[in-house]
Design a protein around this motif. Structure first.
Motif, PDB file in Angstrom:
ATOM      1  N   MET A   1       0.841  -1.191   0.000  1.00  0.00           N
ATOM      2  CA  MET A   1       0.000   0.000   0.000  1.00  0.00           C
ATOM      3  C   MET A   1       0.881   1.248   0.000  1.00  0.00           C
ATOM      4  N   THR A   2       0.536   2.218  -0.852  1.00  0.00           N
ATOM      5  CA  THR A   2       1.306   3.455  -0.926  1.00  0.00           C
ATOM      6  C   THR A   2       1.047   4.307   0.311  1.00  0.00           C
ATOM      7  N   ALA A   3       2.114   4.844   0.871  1.00  0.00           N
ATOM      8  CA  ALA A   3       1.978   5.695   2.060  1.00  0.00           C
ATOM      9  C   ALA A   3       1.216   6.959   1.709  1.00  0.00           C
ATOM     10  N   PRO A   4       0.410   7.493   2.640  1.00  0.00           N
ATOM     11  CA  PRO A   4      -0.313   8.743   2.376  1.00  0.00           C
ATOM     12  C   PRO A   4       0.657   9.883   2.072  1.00  0.00           C
ATOM     13  N   LEU A   5       0.236  10.759   1.173  1.00  0.00           N
ATOM     14  CA  LEU A   5       1.042  11.918   0.790  1.00  0.00           C
ATOM     15  C   LEU A   5       0.565  13.148   1.548  1.00  0.00           C
ATOM     16  N   VAL A   6       1.479  13.819   2.225  1.00  0.00           N
ATOM     17  CA  VAL A   6       1.180  15.056   2.946  1.00  0.00           C
ATOM     18  C   VAL A   6       1.962  16.189   2.301  1.00  0.00           C
ATOM     19  N   THR A   7       1.263  17.241   1.879  1.00  0.00           N
ATOM     20  CA  THR A   7       1.942  18.422   1.364  1.00  0.00           C
ATOM     21  C   THR A   7       2.047  19.461   2.473  1.00  0.00           C
ATOM     22  N   ILE A   8       3.164  20.161   2.496  1.00  0.00           N
ATOM     23  CA  ILE A   8       3.445  21.174   3.514  1.00  0.00           C
ATOM     24  C   ILE A   8       3.648  22.501   2.809  1.00  0.00           C
ATOM     25  N   LEU A   9       2.807  23.471   3.099  1.00  0.00           N
ATOM     26  CA  LEU A   9       2.931  24.799   2.509  1.00  0.00           C
ATOM     27  C   LEU A   9       3.172  25.800   3.630  1.00  0.00           C
ATOM     28  N   ASP A  10       4.415  26.255   3.748  1.00  0.00           N
ATOM     29  CA  ASP A  10       4.800  27.192   4.796  1.00  0.00           C
ATOM     30  C   ASP A  10       6.024  27.950   4.312  1.00  0.00           C
ATOM     31  N   ASP A  11       6.054  29.259   4.528  1.00  0.00           N
ATOM     32  CA  ASP A  11       7.177  30.048   4.019  1.00  0.00           C
ATOM     33  C   ASP A  11       8.404  30.013   4.922  1.00  0.00           C
ATOM     34  N   GLU A  12       8.326  29.305   6.059  1.00  0.00           N
ATOM     35  CA  GLU A  12       9.473  29.191   6.954  1.00  0.00           C
ATOM     36  C   GLU A  12      10.196  27.869   6.694  1.00  0.00           C
ATOM     37  N   PRO A  13      11.433  27.908   6.162  1.00  0.00           N
ATOM     38  CA  PRO A  13      12.161  26.670   5.842  1.00  0.00           C
ATOM     39  C   PRO A  13      12.326  25.742   7.038  1.00  0.00           C
ATOM     40  N   GLU A  14      12.545  26.324   8.236  1.00  0.00           N
ATOM     41  CA  GLU A  14      12.753  25.484   9.415  1.00  0.00           C
ATOM     42  C   GLU A  14      11.512  24.650   9.724  1.00  0.00           C
ATOM     43  N   ILE A  15      10.342  25.248   9.561  1.00  0.00           N
ATOM     44  CA  ILE A  15       9.109  24.510   9.839  1.00  0.00           C
ATOM     45  C   ILE A  15       8.894  23.433   8.784  1.00  0.00           C
ATOM     46  N   ARG A  16       9.165  23.758   7.525  1.00  0.00           N
ATOM     47  CA  ARG A  16       9.020  22.749   6.466  1.00  0.00           C
ATOM     48  C   ARG A  16       9.919  21.547   6.740  1.00  0.00           C
ATOM     49  N   THR A  17      11.171  21.825   7.106  1.00  0.00           N
ATOM     50  CA  THR A  17      12.114  20.740   7.375  1.00  0.00           C
ATOM     51  C   THR A  17      11.693  19.925   8.594  1.00  0.00           C
ATOM     52  N   MET A  18      11.285  20.613   9.660  1.00  0.00           N
ATOM     53  CA  MET A  18      10.863  19.926  10.886  1.00  0.00           C
ATOM     54  C   MET A  18       9.682  18.994  10.615  1.00  0.00           C
ATOM     55  N   LEU A  19       8.692  19.490   9.889  1.00  0.00           N
ATOM     56  CA  LEU A  19       7.517  18.675   9.609  1.00  0.00           C
ATOM     57  C   LEU A  19       7.834  17.532   8.651  1.00  0.00           C
ATOM     58  N   ALA A  20       8.625  17.814   7.619  1.00  0.00           N
ATOM     59  CA  ALA A  20       8.978  16.768   6.662  1.00  0.00           C
ATOM     60  C   ALA A  20       9.741  15.640   7.352  1.00  0.00           C
ATOM     61  N   ASP A  21      10.657  15.993   8.254  1.00  0.00           N
ATOM     62  CA  ASP A  21      11.417  14.971   8.976  1.00  0.00           C
ATOM     63  C   ASP A  21      10.504  14.132   9.864  1.00  0.00           C
ATOM     64  N   ALA A  22       9.628  14.794  10.613  1.00  0.00           N
ATOM     65  CA  ALA A  22       8.735  14.070  11.526  1.00  0.00           C
ATOM     66  C   ALA A  22       7.770  13.169  10.759  1.00  0.00           C
ATOM     67  N   LEU A  23       7.227  13.683   9.668  1.00  0.00           N
ATOM     68  CA  LEU A  23       6.281  12.894   8.881  1.00  0.00           C
ATOM     69  C   LEU A  23       6.977  11.739   8.168  1.00  0.00           C
ATOM     70  N   GLY A  24       8.184  11.996   7.678  1.00  0.00           N
ATOM     71  CA  GLY A  24       8.935  10.919   7.039  1.00  0.00           C
ATOM     72  C   GLY A  24       9.229   9.790   7.999  1.00  0.00           C
ATOM     73  N   GLU A  25       9.628  10.131   9.221  1.00  0.00           N
ATOM     74  CA  GLU A  25       9.899   9.108  10.235  1.00  0.00           C
ATOM     75  C   GLU A  25       8.637   8.330  10.596  1.00  0.00           C
ATOM     76  N   ALA A  26       7.470   8.993  10.452  1.00  0.00           N
ATOM     77  CA  ALA A  26       6.193   8.341  10.774  1.00  0.00           C
ATOM     78  C   ALA A  26       5.643   7.526   9.606  1.00  0.00           C
ATOM     79  N   GLY A  27       6.351   7.519   8.476  1.00  0.00           N
ATOM     80  CA  GLY A  27       5.932   6.687   7.352  1.00  0.00           C
ATOM     81  C   GLY A  27       5.139   7.382   6.272  1.00  0.00           C
ATOM     82  N   PHE A  28       5.043   8.709   6.332  1.00  0.00           N
ATOM     83  CA  PHE A  28       4.314   9.461   5.311  1.00  0.00           C
ATOM     84  C   PHE A  28       5.259   9.893   4.193  1.00  0.00           C
TER      85      PHE A  28
END
Length: 233
Positions: A1-28
């Protein structure tokens, strides 16, 4: 099964990176964007399961984007914003957002809320994505209502959650507490107002007389009853 795709739209690079890392570790799977134009271009090809959207964008009004996503994309839309005022939260929910997370936040909370929204949004195994009732057909796979003549009206993901709740429990009282438990969100004035708005919009799309609705009845002090005859296809 393909993992769910989450898009992150935020103009702060630190927040984008933080969320992408956390979601990636959670399997998204994730896609991150700093500008609305980049995000909207990507949507021509990508079909996210969840859209995380900041309201303070450099090139677009975030609330207008939330409204369009809710009506057209069919994804779960979660606002992530530093705007903590009650009116901002209410407006975001009224425009179709499924949840509202205030900055600063713990990324683990965002992951938990995304998982909760996806669990609630998933169809029950025994239930089809199409229902018929009183001359109407609700297509939950396309987020449209069709009348007897085939004329279609789009509804948002948030409106669809409320409609599905009614169609799953026809001719039974649904209390405010049951709605809050079934749809998620913190109890209180913001949730109640958001539900009132979504129900009002559903009544309009079902061409109900606001003074004497035939399908979605308000039982004052108790909740709502959906009076339609429902058949799942």
């Amino acid at each position: 099964m393909t993992a769910p795709l989450v898009t992150i739209l935020d103009d702060e690079p630190e927040i984008r990176t933080m969320l992408a890392d956390a979601l990636g570790e959670a399997g998204f799977r994730t896609m991150a964007f700093g500008r609305a134009t980049e995000f909207e271009a990507a949507l021509r090809q990508a079909h996210p399961d969840v859209c995380l959207v900041d309201l303070s964008l450099p090139d677009r009004d975030g609330l207008a984007l939330v409204h369009r996503l809710a009506l057209e994309q069919g994804a779960t839309v979660i606002i992530i914003s530093g705007r903590a005022q009650v009116q901002d939260r209410v407006t975001g929910l009224e425009l179709g957002a499924d949840d509202y997370i205030i900055k600063p936040f713990d990324p683990a909370e965002v992951v938990a809320r995304i998982r909760a929204r996806l669990r609630r949004g998933a169809p029950a195994p025994q239930t089809s994505a199409t229902a018929q009732f009183n001359g109407w057909t609700a297509h939950f796979d396309r987020y449209v209502l069709a009348d007897e003549a085939g004329v279609e009206t789009a509804f948002s993901h948030a409106e669809g959650e409320v409609l599905r709740l009614f169609l799953d429990r026809p001719k039974r009282l649904i209390s405010r507490q049951a709605m809050q438990e079934g749809l998620g969100g913190a109890a209180g004035d913001s949730f109640d107002r958001a539900m009132d708005v979504r129900i009002s919009r559903l009544r309009t799309k079902l061409r109900e007389d606001p003074r004497n609705p035939r399908l979605i009845k308000t039982i004052y002090g108790a909740g709502y009853i959906f009076l339609g005859d429902v058949t799942w296809l």
